[in-house]
Write a protein that holds these residues in place. Structure first.
Motif, PDB file in Angstrom:
ATOM      1  N   TYR A  58       1.024  -1.245   0.368  1.00  0.00           N
ATOM      2  CA  TYR A  58      -0.167  -0.133   0.487  1.00  0.00           C
ATOM      3  C   TYR A  58       0.930   1.328   0.018  1.00  0.00           C
ATOM      4  O   TYR A  58       1.041   2.482  -0.933  1.00  0.00           O
ATOM      5  N   ARG A  59       2.106   1.009   1.349  1.00  0.00           N
ATOM      6  CA  ARG A  59       2.826   2.295   0.647  1.00  0.00           C
ATOM      7  C   ARG A  59       3.116   2.767  -0.258  1.00  0.00           C
ATOM      8  O   ARG A  59       3.989   4.139  -1.029  1.00  0.00           O
ATOM      9  N   LYS A  60       3.860   1.736  -0.590  1.00  0.00           N
ATOM     10  CA  LYS A  60       4.636   1.900  -2.308  1.00  0.00           C
ATOM     11  C   LYS A  60       3.948   2.470  -3.770  1.00  0.00           C
ATOM     12  O   LYS A  60       4.401   3.395  -4.312  1.00  0.00           O
ATOM     13  N   VAL A  61       2.457   1.663  -3.777  1.00  0.00           N
ATOM     14  CA  VAL A  61       1.404   2.485  -4.854  1.00  0.00           C
ATOM     15  C   VAL A  61       0.268   3.812  -4.469  1.00  0.00           C
ATOM     16  O   VAL A  61      -0.080   4.524  -5.023  1.00  0.00           O
ATOM     17  N   ALA A  62       1.031   4.275  -3.242  1.00  0.00           N
ATOM     18  CA  ALA A  62      -0.115   4.999  -2.235  1.00  0.00           C
ATOM     19  C   ALA A  62       0.366   6.499  -2.831  1.00  0.00           C
ATOM     20  O   ALA A  62      -0.252   7.856  -2.809  1.00  0.00           O
ATOM     21  N   CYS A  63       1.505   6.284  -3.320  1.00  0.00           N
ATOM     22  CA  CYS A  63       2.191   7.558  -3.305  1.00  0.00           C
ATOM     23  C   CYS A  63       1.978   8.353  -4.877  1.00  0.00           C
ATOM     24  O   CYS A  63       1.903   9.142  -4.795  1.00  0.00           O
ATOM     25  N   PHE A  64       1.588   7.046  -4.900  1.00  0.00           N
ATOM     26  CA  PHE A  64       1.335   6.905  -6.809  1.00  0.00           C
ATOM     27  C   PHE A  64      -0.595   7.757  -6.502  1.00  0.00           C
ATOM     28  O   PHE A  64      -0.849   7.782  -7.721  1.00  0.00           O
ATOM     29  N   GLY A  65      -0.819   8.000  -6.211  1.00  0.00           N
ATOM     30  CA  GLY A  65      -2.274   7.843  -6.183  1.00  0.00           C
ATOM     31  C   GLY A  65      -3.265   6.748  -6.419  1.00  0.00           C
ATOM     32  O   GLY A  65      -4.284   6.057  -6.967  1.00  0.00           O
ATOM     33  N   GLY A  66      -2.111   5.435  -6.488  1.00  0.00           N
ATOM     34  CA  GLY A  66      -3.037   3.992  -6.225  1.00  0.00           C
ATOM     35  C   GLY A  66      -4.032   3.590  -5.395  1.00  0.00           C
ATOM     36  O   GLY A  66      -3.414   4.325  -3.533  1.00  0.00           O
ATOM     37  N   LYS A  67      -4.080   2.319  -5.367  1.00  0.00           N
ATOM     38  CA  LYS A  67      -5.160   1.451  -4.185  1.00  0.00           C
ATOM     39  C   LYS A  67      -4.524   0.542  -4.353  1.00  0.00           C
ATOM     40  O   LYS A  67      -4.150  -0.528  -4.929  1.00  0.00           O
ATOM     41  N   VAL A  68      -5.343  -0.928  -3.158  1.00  0.00           N
ATOM     42  CA  VAL A  68      -5.044  -1.261  -2.658  1.00  0.00           C
ATOM     43  C   VAL A  68      -6.898  -2.758  -2.657  1.00  0.00           C
ATOM     44  O   VAL A  68      -7.276  -2.010  -2.050  1.00  0.00           O
ATOM     45  N   PHE A  69      -6.451  -3.333  -3.216  1.00  0.00           N
ATOM     46  CA  PHE A  69      -8.155  -4.558  -3.019  1.00  0.00           C
ATOM     47  C   PHE A  69      -7.622  -6.095  -2.309  1.00  0.00           C
ATOM     48  O   PHE A  69      -6.721  -6.438  -2.911  1.00  0.00           O
ATOM     49  N   ALA A  70      -8.655  -5.971  -1.505  1.00  0.00           N
ATOM     50  CA  ALA A  70      -9.073  -7.369  -1.168  1.00  0.00           C
ATOM     51  C   ALA A  70     -10.160  -8.027  -1.947  1.00  0.00           C
ATOM     52  O   ALA A  70     -11.083  -7.605  -1.654  1.00  0.00           O
ATOM     53  N   ILE A  71      -9.901  -9.165  -2.788  1.00  0.00           N
ATOM     54  CA  ILE A  71     -10.652  -9.988  -3.289  1.00  0.00           C
ATOM     55  C   ILE A  71     -10.858 -11.337  -2.612  1.00  0.00           C
ATOM     56  O   ILE A  71      -9.988 -12.208  -2.234  1.00  0.00           O
ATOM     57  N   ASN A  72     -12.379 -12.138  -2.555  1.00  0.00           N
ATOM     58  CA  ASN A  72     -12.249 -13.560  -2.586  1.00  0.00           C
ATOM     59  C   ASN A  72     -11.703 -14.287  -0.881  1.00  0.00           C
ATOM     60  O   ASN A  72     -11.461 -15.335  -0.495  1.00  0.00           O
ATOM     61  N   ALA A  73     -11.873 -12.640   0.295  1.00  0.00           N
ATOM     62  CA  ALA A  73     -11.629 -13.468   1.554  1.00  0.00           C
ATOM     63  C   ALA A  73     -12.882 -13.478   2.051  1.00  0.00           C
ATOM     64  O   ALA A  73     -13.471 -13.355   2.071  1.00  0.00           O
ATOM     65  N   ASP A  74     -12.074 -15.109   2.806  1.00  0.00           N
ATOM     66  CA  ASP A  74     -13.445 -15.436   3.768  1.00  0.00           C
ATOM     67  C   ASP A  74     -13.497 -14.627   5.228  1.00  0.00           C
ATOM     68  O   ASP A  74     -13.042 -13.456   5.204  1.00  0.00           O
ATOM     69  N   SER A  75     -14.697 -15.130   6.240  1.00  0.00           N
ATOM     70  CA  SER A  75     -14.736 -14.449   6.965  1.00  0.00           C
ATOM     71  C   SER A  75     -13.619 -13.651   8.019  1.00  0.00           C
ATOM     72  O   SER A  75     -13.643 -13.459   8.473  1.00  0.00           O
ATOM     73  N   ARG A  76     -12.590 -15.561   8.186  1.00  0.00           N
ATOM     74  CA  ARG A  76     -11.153 -14.569   8.794  1.00  0.00           C
ATOM     75  C   ARG A  76     -10.504 -13.920   8.571  1.00  0.00           C
ATOM     76  O   ARG A  76     -10.495 -12.969   9.371  1.00  0.00           O
ATOM     77  N   ILE A  77     -10.837 -13.969   7.331  1.00  0.00           N
ATOM     78  CA  ILE A  77      -9.526 -12.935   6.626  1.00  0.00           C
ATOM     79  C   ILE A  77     -10.222 -11.741   6.791  1.00  0.00           C
ATOM     80  O   ILE A  77      -9.217 -10.868   6.786  1.00  0.00           O
ATOM     81  N   ARG A  78     -11.543 -11.762   6.229  1.00  0.00           N
ATOM     82  CA  ARG A  78     -11.936 -10.284   6.789  1.00  0.00           C
ATOM     83  C   ARG A  78     -12.399 -10.000   8.075  1.00  0.00           C
ATOM     84  O   ARG A  78     -11.721  -8.530   7.450  1.00  0.00           O
ATOM     85  N   HIS A  79     -12.430 -10.655   9.056  1.00  0.00           N
ATOM     86  CA  HIS A  79     -12.211  -9.644  10.403  1.00  0.00           C
ATOM     87  C   HIS A  79     -10.979  -9.935  10.488  1.00  0.00           C
ATOM     88  O   HIS A  79     -10.760  -8.760  11.015  1.00  0.00           O
ATOM     89  N   LEU A  80     -10.030 -10.064  10.301  1.00  0.00           N
ATOM     90  CA  LEU A  80      -8.458  -9.676  10.484  1.00  0.00           C
ATOM     91  C   LEU A  80      -8.297  -8.238   9.635  1.00  0.00           C
ATOM     92  O   LEU A  80      -7.902  -7.681  10.189  1.00  0.00           O
ATOM     93  N   LEU A  81      -8.668  -8.668   8.257  1.00  0.00           N
ATOM     94  CA  LEU A  81      -8.469  -7.208   8.315  1.00  0.00           C
ATOM     95  C   LEU A  81      -8.929  -6.311   8.423  1.00  0.00           C
ATOM     96  O   LEU A  81      -8.660  -4.773   8.772  1.00  0.00           O
ATOM     97  N   MET A  82     -10.238  -6.141   8.636  1.00  0.00           N
ATOM     98  CA  MET A  82     -11.267  -5.191  10.003  1.00  0.00           C
ATOM     99  C   MET A  82     -10.509  -5.062  11.647  1.00  0.00           C
ATOM    100  O   MET A  82     -10.542  -3.989  11.292  1.00  0.00           O
ATOM    101  N   LEU A  83     -10.078  -5.847  11.790  1.00  0.00           N
ATOM    102  CA  LEU A  83      -9.344  -5.438  13.392  1.00  0.00           C
ATOM    103  C   LEU A  83      -8.093  -4.539  13.541  1.00  0.00           C
ATOM    104  O   LEU A  83      -7.871  -4.634  13.940  1.00  0.00           O
ATOM    105  N   SER A  84      -7.210  -4.984  11.973  1.00  0.00           N
ATOM    106  CA  SER A  84      -6.354  -4.052  12.128  1.00  0.00           C
ATOM    107  C   SER A  84      -6.081  -3.096  11.495  1.00  0.00           C
ATOM    108  O   SER A  84      -5.461  -2.529  11.075  1.00  0.00           O
ATOM    109  N   GLY A  85      -7.636  -2.651  10.743  1.00  0.00           N
ATOM    110  CA  GLY A  85      -7.842  -1.504  10.763  1.00  0.00           C
ATOM    111  C   GLY A  85      -7.195  -1.115   8.835  1.00  0.00           C
ATOM    112  O   GLY A  85      -7.610  -0.493   8.661  1.00  0.00           O
ATOM    113  N   LEU A  86      -6.867  -2.316   8.708  1.00  0.00           N
ATOM    114  CA  LEU A  86      -6.424  -2.226   7.119  1.00  0.00           C
ATOM    115  C   LEU A  86      -7.715  -1.593   5.922  1.00  0.00           C
ATOM    116  O   LEU A  86      -7.530  -1.093   5.100  1.00  0.00           O
TER     117      LEU A  86
END
Length: 102
Positions: free
Chosen positions: A66-94
């Motif tokens: 994210y740090r590498k692409v954000a400086c150029f206005g880039g974005k990061v996406f997560a796809i096909n995350a199951d409930s455990r991975i989604r939960h981890l992304l939410m808890l971490s603030g990502l």
């Protein structure tokens, strides 16, 4: 592992492995960085379809890219995350910087 990285237009698709831990995180980060710096990559899509386990090093992979692409206005996406991975992304603030798509 090269087959887990694919460039489509200015997007880098990274198919994440079944288990993401500190043993694999350096390798994934390094290869992704080579694509980001070597080609015109503005956006990154992390595909978690096969992922069943991810520790904090997986969060580090996402944050670093994210740090590498954000400086150029880039974005990061997560796809096909199951409930455990989604939960981890939410808890971490990502979820604030990564667009989680269904």
């Amino acid at each position: 592992m090269e087959e887990n990285f694919k460039v489509i237009d200015n997007y880098l698709l990274v198919r994440m492995p079944e288990e993401i831990d500190h043993h694999l995180s350096g390798c994934i980060s390094e290869r992704a960085d080579r694509f980001i710096l070597g080609q015109e990559i503005n956006n990154i899509v992390f595909d978690f379809e096969d992922t069943r386990f991810m520790d904090s090093s997986g969060i580090g992979i996402i944050m670093g890219r994210y740090r590498k692409v954000a400086c150029f206005g880039g974005k990061v996406f997560a796809i096909n995350a199951d409930s455990r991975i989604r939960h981890l992304l939410m808890l971490s603030g990502l979820h604030k910087i990564v667009e989680i798509m269904d």
